[in-house]
Write a protein that holds these residues in place. Structure first.
Motif, PDB file in Angstrom:
ATOM      1  N   HIS A 223       0.833  -1.193   0.000  1.00  0.00           N
ATOM      2  CA  HIS A 223       0.000   0.000   0.000  1.00  0.00           C
ATOM      3  C   HIS A 223       0.871   1.247   0.000  1.00  0.00           C
ATOM      4  N   GLU A 237      -8.386   6.130  -1.298  1.00  0.00           N
ATOM      5  CA  GLU A 237      -7.239   5.234  -1.235  1.00  0.00           C
ATOM      6  C   GLU A 237      -6.442   5.453   0.043  1.00  0.00           C
ATOM      7  N   SER A 241      -5.683   2.634   2.792  1.00  0.00           N
ATOM      8  CA  SER A 241      -4.315   2.323   3.194  1.00  0.00           C
ATOM      9  C   SER A 241      -4.161   2.403   4.708  1.00  0.00           C
ATOM     10  N   PHE A 244      -5.738  -0.574   6.381  1.00  0.00           N
ATOM     11  CA  PHE A 244      -4.879  -1.753   6.233  1.00  0.00           C
ATOM     12  C   PHE A 244      -3.744  -1.723   7.255  1.00  0.00           C
TER      13      PHE A 244
END
Length: 544
Positions: A223, A237, A241, A244
């Motif tokens: 990522h 995004e 990220s 995650f």
């Protein structure tokens, strides 16, 4: 250790959740640890190159191609090629460091590291197959640029991805790979140095391949930095990220709070220049103070004479005549690695400011002790040599304990978000320049045909070390446990150095409040599935 939601009393004694749940344990933050070890691959390559390439000029197999044979049968190399081979690597690293800002702004952290890995692979291939001085020089320059990129972008990525409470530990762990790589390179050199063929230096070069190759092949699956994505207009995004990276350690409330802090800074910085002119922002307003601190602390490595010890330690061990100089170099390097690993225990408790001060002070004291050993005419040569080995080992312990990891940490966590890569690149670039000046001028002071000071050169570095230590003491604030956004707010509000630890960041608290409202809205829409998160939010809704 779990940081639970913070409850605040409202009307009638009711409670509203105002803080997400964060599990601060290493087990919960295993993704951050894994990414730290992964980033260590790039620094292993940097350290390995440093440890392996430096020994080529003492290998007959290398000198048969790029050197000459003396009448007595020994091999040597002319001073011109010797200087270029060493200096072009540093020159490339300077170029790579100074280009970190503009390249990173355009390509991002991940793709910049892929490009750097490719440059290193090409450079290694050239060095392995060429017998031309021109190609050798070009490959060293290319390798320096690639390693300059890898060093800076791996550090920047960690800065922008690691949770606040783990940044110090992550940098202590990741920078240990530099020393590990250097040691492994030295050990391989020692095993191949006696070969009377090109394989003497080609085998260490082949061993350089895996690190950049692994990075080049696996980085597409990593990522991108959430802060870089957010500052480049890709909020969805960026949030994905961040989720995650924090999965298993932060609940959705905590993730949203961190994201709101990031968004507030991104919105403020959106009005600044987005092209190469952004570099001028380094020297304007409150950014000037940050730049001075980052560059000043970034050059602390050079300021305490690190290049003097690292580049000429083997030479001094040889002149001391107390055994195998290569073996003593490896041993002292391992002592330094032990000092680096010891910081993993202390950085979360003591903070980076105190560790850097301790490291500077210890290195400074070692310099005057080393000089004094060789000024005392009553001390035998053997005893002075033993003292030199001990002093050098203690120096490397102190250097790795307080300086090697944390000057990079400071250079990356103090700047504004949109200037982070620019500032870190400038700090490391200036550090490389001073390192090159040290390596270039030191022979004039220590060579027997010149001033012939030998280890007494340490007197100069003692004075320099005192200046560096004083600068760190008066200028560097402690930011342990603070988010990058909190640090940004404190610098913008011109908080005094001594007041950083106790300052309350109002803007950040407001951003966290907004995150609570956002999370409530998401929960009502059914977008948050975690039961414990929904329970927090529903509880807050029922009591407002």
């Amino acid at each position: 250790m779990v940081a639970h939601a913070t409850d605040r009393p409202e009307k009638g004694g009711e409670v509203v959740v105002t803080e997400g749940v964060k599990d601060l344990s290493l087990r919960a933050n295993w993704r951050t640890i894994a990414i730290t070890l992964y980033m260590g691959i790039s620094l292993f390559e940097y350290g390995f190159d440093k440890g392996a390439i430096a020994g080529f000029q003492a290998m007959p197999g290398f000198l048969q191609i790029f050197g000459y044979q003396n009448p007595n049968g020994s091999w040597n190399i002319h001073s011109g090629p010797q200087q270029i081979i060493s200096s072009f690597m540093i020159l490339g690293a300077i170029i790579g460091a100074l280009l970190t800002g503009p390249v990173g702004s355009y390509l991002g952290r991940r793709h910049s590291m892929m490009m750097a890995s490719l440059l290193v692979i090409i450079a290694i291939m050239l060095m392995a197959i060429t017998t031309s001085f021109g190609a050798l020089y070009f490959s060293r320059l290319l390798c320096g640029i690639g390693n300059g990129f890898l060093l800076n972008f791996s550090m920047v990525y960690l800065q922008e991805s690691a949770p606040p409470h783990m940044r110090g530990l992550c940098f202590g762990v990741v920078t240990s790979w530099i020393t590990i790589g250097t040691t492994v390179g030295m050990v391989i050199n020692k095993e191949t140095a006696g070969m009377m063929s090109r394989e003497a230096y080609r085998i260490p070069l082949y061993a350089c391949f895996p690190a950049p190759a692994i990075l080049f092949l696996t980085l597409p699956f990593l990522h991108e930095s959430p802060r870089w994505l957010l500052h480049h207009g890709r909020p969805e995004e960026a949030l994905a990220s961040l989720r995650f990276l924090r999965k298993g350690a932060y609940d959705e409330v905590a993730v949203q709070q961190e994201f709101e802090e990031m968004k507030a800074i991104a919105a403020r910085e959106a009005e600044t220049q987005a092209d190469w002119r952004l570099i001028f922002e380094l020297f304007r307003g409150t950014n000037l103070r940050r730049t001075i601190i980052c560059v000043g602390v970034g050059t602390a490595n050079a300021g305490v004479g690190a290049m003097f010890i690292l580049a000429f330690g083997t030479y001094f061990f040889k002149t001391a005549e107390v055994g195998d100089p290569f073996l003593w170099t490896i041993i002292s390097n391992c002592v330094g690695l032990a000092g680096l690993m010891l910081t993993w225990v202390f950085v979360g408790r003591v903070g980076r400011r105190h560790l850097i001060i301790i490291g500077c002070a210890l290195c400074t004291v070692c310099m005057i002790v080393m000089a004094a050993l060789y000024t005392n005419n009553g001390l035998s040569r053997h005893n002075a040599g033993i003292g030199l080995i001990v002093t050098t080992s203690v120096y490397l312990f102190g250097f790795n304990f307080g300086l090697e990891p944390y000057v990079y940490l400071v250079a990356g966590e103090l700047p504004a978000q949109n200037l982070r890569a620019y500032t870190m690149g400038l700090a490391s670039g200036v550090s490389f320049i001073f390192g090159w000046l040290t390596a270039f001028t030191t022979p004039y002071f220590i060579n027997k045909a010149e001033l012939n000071w030998g280890p007494k050169y340490g007197y100069i570095w003692f004075v320099s070390g005192l200046i560096v230590t004083a600068f760190v003491y008066f200028m560097l604030p402690e930011v342990r446990g603070r988010t990058l956004e909190e640090i940004d707010e404190m610098f913008r509000n011109k908080v005094a150095t001594r007041d950083f630890p106790k300052y309350v960041c109002v803007e950040i608290e407001e951003a966290r409040e907004r995150a609570i409202m956002n999370t409530r809205a998401f929960a009502k829409e059914g977008s948050i599935e975690e039961k414990h998160i929904s329970a927090h939010v529903e509880n807050a809704d029922n009591k407002v």
